[in-house]
Design a protein around this motif. Structure first.
Motif, mmCIF file in Angstrom:
data_model
loop_
_atom_site.group_PDB
_atom_site.id
_atom_site.type_symbol
_atom_site.label_atom_id
_atom_site.label_comp_id
_atom_site.label_asym_id
_atom_site.label_seq_id
_atom_site.Cartn_x
_atom_site.Cartn_y
_atom_site.Cartn_z
ATOM 1 N N LYS A 1 0.841 -1.181 0.000
ATOM 2 C CA LYS A 1 0.000 0.000 0.000
ATOM 3 C C LYS A 1 0.884 1.242 0.000
ATOM 4 N N SER A 2 0.309 2.360 -0.378
ATOM 5 C CA SER A 2 1.085 3.600 -0.413
ATOM 6 C C SER A 2 1.653 3.930 0.967
ATOM 7 N N GLU A 3 0.939 3.572 2.001
ATOM 8 C CA GLU A 3 1.413 3.870 3.355
ATOM 9 C C GLU A 3 2.589 2.993 3.793
ATOM 10 N N ASP A 4 2.959 2.020 2.978
ATOM 11 C CA ASP A 4 4.153 1.216 3.251
ATOM 12 C C ASP A 4 5.420 1.899 2.740
ATOM 13 N N THR A 5 5.261 2.991 2.032
ATOM 14 C CA THR A 5 6.412 3.730 1.515
ATOM 15 C C THR A 5 7.294 4.204 2.664
ATOM 16 N N ALA A 6 8.555 3.823 2.624
ATOM 17 C CA ALA A 6 9.479 4.149 3.715
ATOM 18 C C ALA A 6 10.857 3.598 3.369
ATOM 19 N N VAL A 7 11.831 4.010 4.163
ATOM 20 C CA VAL A 7 13.135 3.354 4.142
ATOM 21 C C VAL A 7 13.077 2.231 5.173
ATOM 22 N N TYR A 8 13.443 1.035 4.763
ATOM 23 C CA TYR A 8 13.364 -0.139 5.620
ATOM 24 C C TYR A 8 14.762 -0.517 6.117
ATOM 25 N N TYR A 9 14.833 -0.829 7.391
ATOM 26 C CA TYR A 9 16.089 -1.186 8.042
ATOM 27 C C TYR A 9 15.922 -2.499 8.806
ATOM 28 N N CYS A 10 17.013 -3.204 8.965
ATOM 29 C CA CYS A 10 17.010 -4.355 9.863
ATOM 30 C C CYS A 10 17.983 -4.077 10.997
ATOM 31 N N ASN A 11 17.781 -4.757 12.106
ATOM 32 C CA ASN A 11 18.706 -4.636 13.217
ATOM 33 C C ASN A 11 18.401 -5.712 14.246
ATOM 34 N N LYS A 12 19.323 -5.903 15.148
ATOM 35 C CA LYS A 12 19.088 -6.767 16.296
ATOM 36 C C LYS A 12 18.087 -6.080 17.209
ATOM 37 N N ILE A 13 17.275 -6.838 17.870
ATOM 38 C CA ILE A 13 16.324 -6.249 18.811
ATOM 39 C C ILE A 13 17.051 -5.814 20.075
ATOM 40 N N TYR A 14 17.898 -6.676 20.577
ATOM 41 C CA TYR A 14 18.622 -6.396 21.810
ATOM 42 C C TYR A 14 20.045 -5.997 21.476
ATOM 43 N N GLN A 15 20.549 -4.991 22.128
ATOM 44 C CA GLN A 15 21.879 -4.445 21.841
ATOM 45 C C GLN A 15 22.051 -4.194 20.351
ATOM 46 N N PRO A 16 21.207 -3.326 19.776
ATOM 47 C CA PRO A 16 21.270 -3.092 18.334
ATOM 48 C C PRO A 16 22.619 -2.567 17.874
ATOM 49 N N CYS A 17 22.913 -2.881 16.624
ATOM 50 C CA CYS A 17 24.142 -2.421 15.977
ATOM 51 C C CYS A 17 23.923 -0.993 15.463
ATOM 52 N N ASN A 18 24.987 -0.423 14.923
ATOM 53 C CA ASN A 18 24.825 0.817 14.173
ATOM 54 C C ASN A 18 23.875 0.548 13.002
ATOM 55 N N TRP A 19 23.006 1.496 12.730
ATOM 56 C CA TRP A 19 22.034 1.315 11.665
ATOM 57 C C TRP A 19 22.729 1.335 10.304
ATOM 58 N N GLY A 20 22.233 0.480 9.410
ATOM 59 C CA GLY A 20 22.712 0.506 8.047
ATOM 60 C C GLY A 20 22.073 1.637 7.271
ATOM 61 N N GLN A 21 22.283 1.640 5.966
ATOM 62 C CA GLN A 21 21.720 2.696 5.128
ATOM 63 C C GLN A 21 20.254 2.465 4.809
ATOM 64 N N GLY A 22 19.792 1.255 5.006
ATOM 65 C CA GLY A 22 18.409 0.966 4.700
ATOM 66 C C GLY A 22 18.184 0.785 3.206
ATOM 67 N N THR A 23 16.961 0.386 2.885
ATOM 68 C CA THR A 23 16.578 0.243 1.477
ATOM 69 C C THR A 23 15.226 0.899 1.284
ATOM 70 N N LEU A 24 15.119 1.732 0.258
ATOM 71 C CA LEU A 24 13.927 2.534 0.040
ATOM 72 C C LEU A 24 12.863 1.740 -0.703
ATOM 73 N N VAL A 25 11.670 1.739 -0.132
ATOM 74 C CA VAL A 25 10.501 1.137 -0.768
ATOM 75 C C VAL A 25 9.513 2.250 -1.080
ATOM 76 N N THR A 26 9.165 2.372 -2.339
ATOM 77 C CA THR A 26 8.200 3.380 -2.764
ATOM 78 C C THR A 26 7.035 2.670 -3.418
ATOM 79 N N VAL A 27 5.858 2.872 -2.853
ATOM 80 C CA VAL A 27 4.647 2.257 -3.394
ATOM 81 C C VAL A 27 3.812 3.371 -4.014
ATOM 82 N N SER A 28 3.738 3.350 -5.326
ATOM 83 C CA SER A 28 3.065 4.438 -6.030
ATOM 84 C C SER A 28 2.658 3.978 -7.415
ATOM 85 N N SER A 29 1.542 4.533 -7.885
ATOM 86 C CA SER A 29 1.100 4.235 -9.246
ATOM 87 C C SER A 29 1.616 5.283 -10.210
#
Length: 114
Positions: free
Chosen positions: A86-114
């Motif tokens: 859905k359009s509301e899913d548009t965002a930069v997506y990141y992964c990380n550990k839940i506990y003692q998270p690492c430095n954040w990566g650059q993420g990957t951009l998801v754009t939902v648009s017609s």
């Protein structure tokens, strides 16, 4: 060495699908609970889904039934299969550990648009 590298984002039409990947290195991946997060434009980063070391999963209510998180401990990889986007899913997506998270990566951009 960058601990977390996300990939797989892109432009997709509403109703489409994408599969995000997260490559982890230099962490105790096999014993780490991992999560996907996202940050939409102008909003704070939010948790989307998580998976325990044993494969138990949890999801944000708005993505339940549409997103599936999985992991491959042999490859130190976490995935997020996203369907019925859905359009509301548009965002930069990141992964990380839940506990003692690492430095954040650059993420990957998801754009939902017609």
């Amino acid at each position: 060495q960058v601990p977390l590298v996300e990939s797989g984002g892109g432009l997709v039409q509403p109703g489409g699908s994408l599969r995000l990947s997260c490559a982890a290195s230099g962490i105790n991946f096999g014993i780490s609970a991992m999560a996907w997060y996202r940050q939409a434009p102008g909003k704070e980063r939010e948790w989307v889904a998580d998976i325990s070391s044993g494969g138990l999963t949890n999801y944000l209510d708005s993505v339940k039934g549409r997103f599936t998180i999985s992991r491959d401990n042999a490859k130190n990889m976490v995935y997020l299969q996203m369907n019925s986007l859905k359009s509301e899913d548009t965002a930069v997506y990141y992964c990380n550990k839940i506990y003692q998270p690492c430095n954040w990566g650059q993420g990957t951009l998801v754009t939902v648009s017609s």
